[in-house]
Design a protein around this motif. Sequence first.
Motif, PDB file in Angstrom:
ATOM      1  N   CYS A 149      50.664  61.364  12.859  1.00 31.10           N
ATOM      2  CA  CYS A 149      51.311  62.476  13.348  1.00 31.10           C
ATOM      3  C   CYS A 149      52.217  62.352  14.249  1.00 31.10           C
ATOM      4  CB  CYS A 149      50.285  63.564  13.558  1.00 31.10           C
ATOM      5  SG  CYS A 149      49.232  63.823  12.320  1.00 31.10           S
ATOM      6  N   THR A 150      53.253  63.268  14.764  1.00 28.47           N
ATOM      7  CA  THR A 150      53.939  63.181  15.658  1.00 28.47           C
ATOM      8  C   THR A 150      53.771  63.709  16.777  1.00 28.47           C
ATOM      9  OG1 THR A 150      56.023  62.977  14.268  1.00 28.47           O
ATOM     10  CG2 THR A 150      56.493  63.439  16.491  1.00 28.47           C
ATOM     11  N   ARG A 208      54.286  64.701  21.281  1.00 35.84           N
ATOM     12  CA  ARG A 208      55.348  64.784  21.989  1.00 35.84           C
ATOM     13  C   ARG A 208      54.850  65.181  23.252  1.00 35.84           C
ATOM     14  NH1 ARG A 208      60.813  64.353  22.461  1.00 35.84           N
ATOM     15  NH2 ARG A 208      61.964  65.997  23.987  1.00 35.84           N
ATOM     16  N   ARG A 216      51.123  66.653  23.042  1.00 31.55           N
ATOM     17  CA  ARG A 216      51.006  67.483  21.882  1.00 31.55           C
ATOM     18  C   ARG A 216      51.239  66.886  20.396  1.00 31.55           C
ATOM     19  NH1 ARG A 216      52.058  73.550  24.149  1.00 31.55           N
ATOM     20  NH2 ARG A 216      50.802  73.740  25.843  1.00 31.55           N
ATOM     21  N   THR A 259      53.004  67.728  17.519  1.00 29.89           N
ATOM     22  CA  THR A 259      54.183  68.520  17.082  1.00 29.89           C
ATOM     23  C   THR A 259      54.462  68.544  15.491  1.00 29.89           C
ATOM     24  OG1 THR A 259      55.976  66.735  17.621  1.00 29.89           O
ATOM     25  CG2 THR A 259      55.245  68.299  19.550  1.00 29.89           C
ATOM     26  N   ARG A 260      53.827  67.459  14.993  1.00 27.04           N
ATOM     27  CA  ARG A 260      54.297  67.447  13.377  1.00 27.04           C
ATOM     28  C   ARG A 260      52.985  66.714  12.708  1.00 27.04           C
ATOM     29  NH1 ARG A 260      56.547  63.545   9.729  1.00 27.04           N
ATOM     30  NH2 ARG A 260      57.576  64.608   8.002  1.00 27.04           N
ATOM     31  N   THR A 269      54.093  58.399  19.312  1.00 28.64           N
ATOM     32  CA  THR A 269      54.620  59.319  20.492  1.00 28.64           C
ATOM     33  C   THR A 269      56.285  59.505  20.127  1.00 28.64           C
ATOM     34  OG1 THR A 269      55.243  59.580  22.671  1.00 28.64           O
ATOM     35  CG2 THR A 269      54.991  57.356  21.803  1.00 28.64           C
ATOM     36  N   ASP A 314      57.969  60.626  23.001  1.00 25.49           N
ATOM     37  CA  ASP A 314      58.352  60.784  24.250  1.00 25.49           C
ATOM     38  C   ASP A 314      59.578  59.818  24.259  1.00 25.49           C
ATOM     39  OD1 ASP A 314      56.279  62.680  24.237  1.00 25.49           O
ATOM     40  OD2 ASP A 314      55.212  61.394  26.034  1.00 25.49           O
TER      41      ASP A 314
END
Length: 471
Positions: A206-207, A209, A212, A214-215, A467, A469
């Motif tokens: 999962c993504t 960012r 959190r 986010t996807r 991540t 970020d």
Amino acid sequence: METLRQIVWVADWVVFGFFVLVAVSYTTATLLALPALLKLRRWSSTFYVDEVAASATSPPITLIAPMYNEAMVCVEAVRALLGVDYPTKDVLVVADGCKDDTVERLIAAFDMEEAMRSATATIPTAAIRTAYRSRSRPDLWLIDKENGGKADAINVGINHCRTPLLCTLDGDSLLGPDALHRIVQPFLKDATTIAAGGTIGIVNDCTVRFGRVTRIQLPNKWIPRFQVLEYIRAFASARVGWNAAHALPLISGAFGLFRREALVAVGGLDTDATGEDFEVTARLHRHYREAGIPYKIEYVPDAVSWTECPSDLKVLGKQRDRWHKGGMEVMWKHRAMLLNPRYGRIGMVSLPVFFIVEMMGPVIEVCGYVAFALSLWLGIINVPMAALLLALAFVLGLAQSIAALALEQYAFRRYTSLPDLLMLLALTVVENLGYRQLTVWWRVRGFWKFLRGDTSWGEMTRSGFNTADPA
């Protein structure tokens, strides 16, 4: 030969009885979960986080995150905890004798300095080395201690908790932004609530960012994908059903909210228990039942914590046999609760069913394979009837998985892409072609370790979050 025939005949009927019990328990859980999730969906439509966050009724919470060699994910995980939307919280990270640079990374990332944090309880724990507090975030604390295990680390957190509620997490947990607002609701609605558990989601691929998720998407590897399906069955169906029956047997250690005074009253977590989360849930039930004190232990399915699951068979196998060994330890330690009316539904229904279906299930299933082979060899089995029963068992297992997916989609819709949904449906079939048999073997291995008193356990390796970020 006649004696062998009798033994096989008895084994066949035991396995058949077990199959009926499994079918009944899964069907009952699903039927109980459906109206509970319907009610939850109606309630969620009127639940506005901004309004709840602005109210003055939310009690302070301490987030306790034990970490052991979590250098790959520690900064991201702590950033996520700090970013959780809740008006009054402390984040207390407990480094359990880390051998990597987890402590150093946290000190550098959050500008931490040595500080004094007084204890509020005296549960025995391993020695504390140093306490640190962030200069930039006064609500973030780090306690570096000698190694004593996860339960010991959480007990350190309990000892240094200053709030009426505390939340236990895994070191790599990523709480949903509204998770605390949701999981605290049972405590606000009923003062007798002593504990509440949330849902555990799998974050692999999962993504993430800024701390959190986010996807949300299915993992790229097959091993984590199978675990997503298992978690959906466990949380969207089984735990919702047990909660609706007011007989929840387990709160996951990866996300649980407790009254501090309740954990102190039972002496904290058992550091000798392999499955410390299951054990403390059973001990809370037992303590309050024996004391005659009204209490509630709830499950909140819409409060989510995301965590990384094993991505290779070796680590997963060690995790599963440890889980099973821990479950057997709890069953043995609290065997006085089984079928004892003094302990209500937890003693008369959920723990006995959990023991037979979950703990003894793998052993009975292996015995069934052996009995089936011997029945064919001895010629005492009706082959068409046996084939029909096997097909029925497969179809019922498939139906249970599909029902859990349907419940998850109806109530939460966390996996929204068509490829992910089609893959989840495919997994309900594919998991029976090897993966299920592996899990049975791992759990039988855990059962054997329990009988031998084996205490071995391997470390969980991390690959880090996906991540987004900029840094």
